[in-house]
Design a protein around this motif. Structure first.
Motif, PDB file in Angstrom:
ATOM      1  N   TYR A  14       0.834  -1.205   0.000  1.00  0.00           N
ATOM      2  CA  TYR A  14       0.000   0.000   0.000  1.00  0.00           C
ATOM      3  C   TYR A  14       0.868   1.255   0.000  1.00  0.00           C
ATOM      4  N   TYR A  15       1.845   1.268   0.903  1.00  0.00           N
ATOM      5  CA  TYR A  15       2.659   2.475   1.083  1.00  0.00           C
ATOM      6  C   TYR A  15       3.406   2.828  -0.207  1.00  0.00           C
ATOM      7  N   GLU A  16       4.032   1.819  -0.790  1.00  0.00           N
ATOM      8  CA  GLU A  16       4.789   2.063  -2.022  1.00  0.00           C
ATOM      9  C   GLU A  16       3.866   2.435  -3.176  1.00  0.00           C
ATOM     10  N   GLY A  17       2.690   1.790  -3.231  1.00  0.00           N
ATOM     11  CA  GLY A  17       1.771   2.044  -4.336  1.00  0.00           C
ATOM     12  C   GLY A  17       1.089   3.402  -4.278  1.00  0.00           C
ATOM     13  N   LEU A  18       0.945   3.945  -3.073  1.00  0.00           N
ATOM     14  CA  LEU A  18       0.228   5.214  -2.907  1.00  0.00           C
ATOM     15  C   LEU A  18       1.152   6.395  -2.618  1.00  0.00           C
ATOM     16  N   LYS A  19       2.458   6.135  -2.560  1.00  0.00           N
ATOM     17  CA  LYS A  19       3.401   7.196  -2.188  1.00  0.00           C
ATOM     18  C   LYS A  19       3.354   8.373  -3.166  1.00  0.00           C
ATOM     19  N   GLU A  20       3.128   8.090  -4.439  1.00  0.00           N
ATOM     20  CA  GLU A  20       3.098   9.182  -5.426  1.00  0.00           C
ATOM     21  C   GLU A  20       1.938  10.141  -5.167  1.00  0.00           C
ATOM     22  N   LEU A  21       0.827   9.629  -4.623  1.00  0.00           N
ATOM     23  CA  LEU A  21      -0.292  10.507  -4.281  1.00  0.00           C
ATOM     24  C   LEU A  21       0.071  11.416  -3.118  1.00  0.00           C
ATOM     25  N   GLU A  22       0.829  10.866  -2.156  1.00  0.00           N
ATOM     26  CA  GLU A  22       1.279  11.702  -1.043  1.00  0.00           C
ATOM     27  C   GLU A  22       2.281  12.737  -1.536  1.00  0.00           C
ATOM     28  N   ASP A  23       3.200  12.322  -2.391  1.00  0.00           N
ATOM     29  CA  ASP A  23       4.217  13.231  -2.899  1.00  0.00           C
ATOM     30  C   ASP A  23       3.609  14.397  -3.676  1.00  0.00           C
ATOM     31  N   SER A  24       2.459  14.146  -4.294  1.00  0.00           N
ATOM     32  CA  SER A  24       1.794  15.208  -5.061  1.00  0.00           C
ATOM     33  C   SER A  24       0.805  16.008  -4.209  1.00  0.00           C
TER      34      SER A  24
ATOM     35  N   ILE B 109      -5.312  -0.202  -4.699  1.00  0.00           N
ATOM     36  CA  ILE B 109      -4.405   0.913  -4.990  1.00  0.00           C
ATOM     37  C   ILE B 109      -4.818   1.609  -6.288  1.00  0.00           C
ATOM     38  N   ASP B 110      -5.107   0.819  -7.325  1.00  0.00           N
ATOM     39  CA  ASP B 110      -5.503   1.387  -8.618  1.00  0.00           C
ATOM     40  C   ASP B 110      -6.788   2.203  -8.499  1.00  0.00           C
ATOM     41  N   ASN B 111      -7.722   1.727  -7.669  1.00  0.00           N
ATOM     42  CA  ASN B 111      -8.992   2.450  -7.524  1.00  0.00           C
ATOM     43  C   ASN B 111      -8.829   3.750  -6.741  1.00  0.00           C
ATOM     44  N   VAL B 112      -7.930   3.744  -5.749  1.00  0.00           N
ATOM     45  CA  VAL B 112      -7.652   4.997  -5.016  1.00  0.00           C
ATOM     46  C   VAL B 112      -7.003   5.993  -5.990  1.00  0.00           C
ATOM     47  N   LYS B 113      -6.038   5.531  -6.757  1.00  0.00           N
ATOM     48  CA  LYS B 113      -5.391   6.393  -7.737  1.00  0.00           C
ATOM     49  C   LYS B 113      -6.395   6.901  -8.767  1.00  0.00           C
ATOM     50  N   GLY B 114      -7.292   6.014  -9.192  1.00  0.00           N
ATOM     51  CA  GLY B 114      -8.303   6.391 -10.177  1.00  0.00           C
ATOM     52  C   GLY B 114      -9.199   7.507  -9.673  1.00  0.00           C
ATOM     53  N   PHE B 115      -9.537   7.466  -8.418  1.00  0.00           N
ATOM     54  CA  PHE B 115     -10.365   8.523  -7.801  1.00  0.00           C
ATOM     55  C   PHE B 115      -9.674   9.873  -7.925  1.00  0.00           C
ATOM     56  N   TYR B 116      -8.381   9.900  -7.637  1.00  0.00           N
ATOM     57  CA  TYR B 116      -7.668  11.181  -7.629  1.00  0.00           C
ATOM     58  C   TYR B 116      -7.272  11.638  -9.032  1.00  0.00           C
ATOM     59  N   GLN B 117      -7.276  10.722 -10.000  1.00  0.00           N
ATOM     60  CA  GLN B 117      -7.011  11.132 -11.371  1.00  0.00           C
ATOM     61  C   GLN B 117      -8.245  11.736 -12.021  1.00  0.00           C
TER      62      GLN B 117
END
Length: 375
Positions: A263-273, A367-375
């Protein structure tokens, strides 16, 4: 559907329950209860571990053993489960809530001392998500003011603080083995006792106020009612279910950590942004991957994110509503100082599915669905 939680099951649980039944002793303090107690003692180094019917009851026992009574005050965070407060409210104590740290969601150790009055009897740190509170500072404050420290380590089995297992640093530690925890017996808990002189009192309290434990050890020829008490013993069948998991504690712990890290590695880019915040683990703290949470920017965004995941077959949940805002919290407690972070951070936090049986590919879908929400 990807469930939020699925209780751990490794395969020997039913076999051990069958053994407990065949032993013809399925009430408390049977073979498997003793095995669980011994495992906890060996793996934590505590003077005594006693399996209980719940973490709630373990905390009630700690309150009774600490002689908490009407008029006393007990300091704790508001961001916790109701049981943390209930154990002391039942004794007539008033709960004093202080604010949390936004990085760990734990009690802010720097705000505790200002909340101490002549009525203060105990400090109750809650190790949220299995990540330790700053126990060195808390113990130092407690020692200076002669206060008792009762650790709510419900989520902390297998976690450590500077090498010390959570639940063993204060005077008492309370574990949970509820079905949502890393190791489960359905409903259950354990009390860890540091001071050996308190062990006999704890055994009497747990055995309905009798010295039955001494009788079973052959120390006396009959047992009798010697003090107040209640029935805090779990069924040996429940303990049998738990023992199958404690035997494989490292296996479960490592699997959960691998999911947490994914989770942490997969979502780190969202935190970084700057879109979300991820959990923080302070230096000296080794956690047990009890949960993985993210923080949205505000309540409205979190609500939409939970709905988005639900629409895509993923159960994600928010967590505690701060106790000081609840009707009973207002009735039985007070918030000392300013609520800077407790309410604000609680409204942003969302927990993702995390359990022993969660598959790597399912974690990737989340992870993909969380990223999809923010995209």
């Amino acid at each position: 559907m990807i469930h939020f939680n699925v209780p751990p099951y490794l395969g020997k649980e039913i076999e051990y329950i069958k053994q407990a039944v065949e032993n013809k002793k399925i009430c408390g303090d049977g073979e498997f209860t003793k095995k669980c107690n011994r495992w906890l003692e060996e793996h934590t180094g505590t003077s005594k571990a006693l399996l209980t019917t719940s973490c709630t009851h373990a905390t009630e026992m700690a309150a009774l053993l600490s002689d908490i009574k009407e008029g006393d005050e007990v300091i704790m965070p508001s961001y916790t489960f109701v049981s943390t407060a209930d154990a002391f409210v039942l004794r007539g104590a008033r709960v004093v809530f202080v604010d949390i740290r936004p990085d760990t969601m734990n009690i802010d150790e720097n705000l505790i001392e200002d909340a101490i009055t002549e009525k203060t009897k105990a400090i109750v740190p809650v190790h949220y998500a299995g990540i330790a509170c700053e126990m060195d500072k808390i113990i130092e404050i407690a020692d200076r003011h002669r206060l008792i420290v009762i650790e709510d380590a419900a989520q902390g089995v297998m976690s450590t603080y500077h090498g010390k297992p959570l639940g063993t640093i204060g005077d008492y530690g309370c574990y949970s083995f509820h079905e949502t925890k890393n190791y489960s017996m359905g409903e259950g808990g354990a009390l860890l006792i540091k001071d050996e002189s308190k062990i006999e009192d704890a055994e009497i309290l747990r055995e309905k106020g009798t010295n039955r434990s001494k009788f079973f050890r052959g120390q006396i020829d009959k047992y009798t009612w010697v003090n107040y008490g209640s029935s805090y013993l779990p069924s040996d069948m429940n303990a049998a279910y738990l023992y199958a998991q404690l035997e494989n504690a490292e296996l479960i712990n490592n699997k959960r950590l691998s999911i947490w890290n994914q989770y942490y590695e997969g979502l780190k880019e969202l935190e970084d942004s700057g879109k979300i915040e991820l959990p923080a683990v302070p230096d000296g703290c080794v956690h047990n991957a009890h949960m993985f949470y993210i923080k949205a920017r505000h309540l409205e965004e979190r609500t939409k994110l939970i709905a988005h995941l639900k629409e895509n077959g993923i159960q994600a949940v928010f967590h505690y509503i701060p106790l000081h805002t609840a009707p009973a919290g207002i009735k039985f407690g007070r918030f000392h100082g300013e609520d800077v972070y407790t309410t604000r951070e609680s409204e942003r936090l969302m927990r993702l599915p995390l359990y022993y049986g969660l598959k790597k590919e399912e974690t990737e879908v989340i992870i993909d669905n969380v990223k999809g929400f923010y995209q």
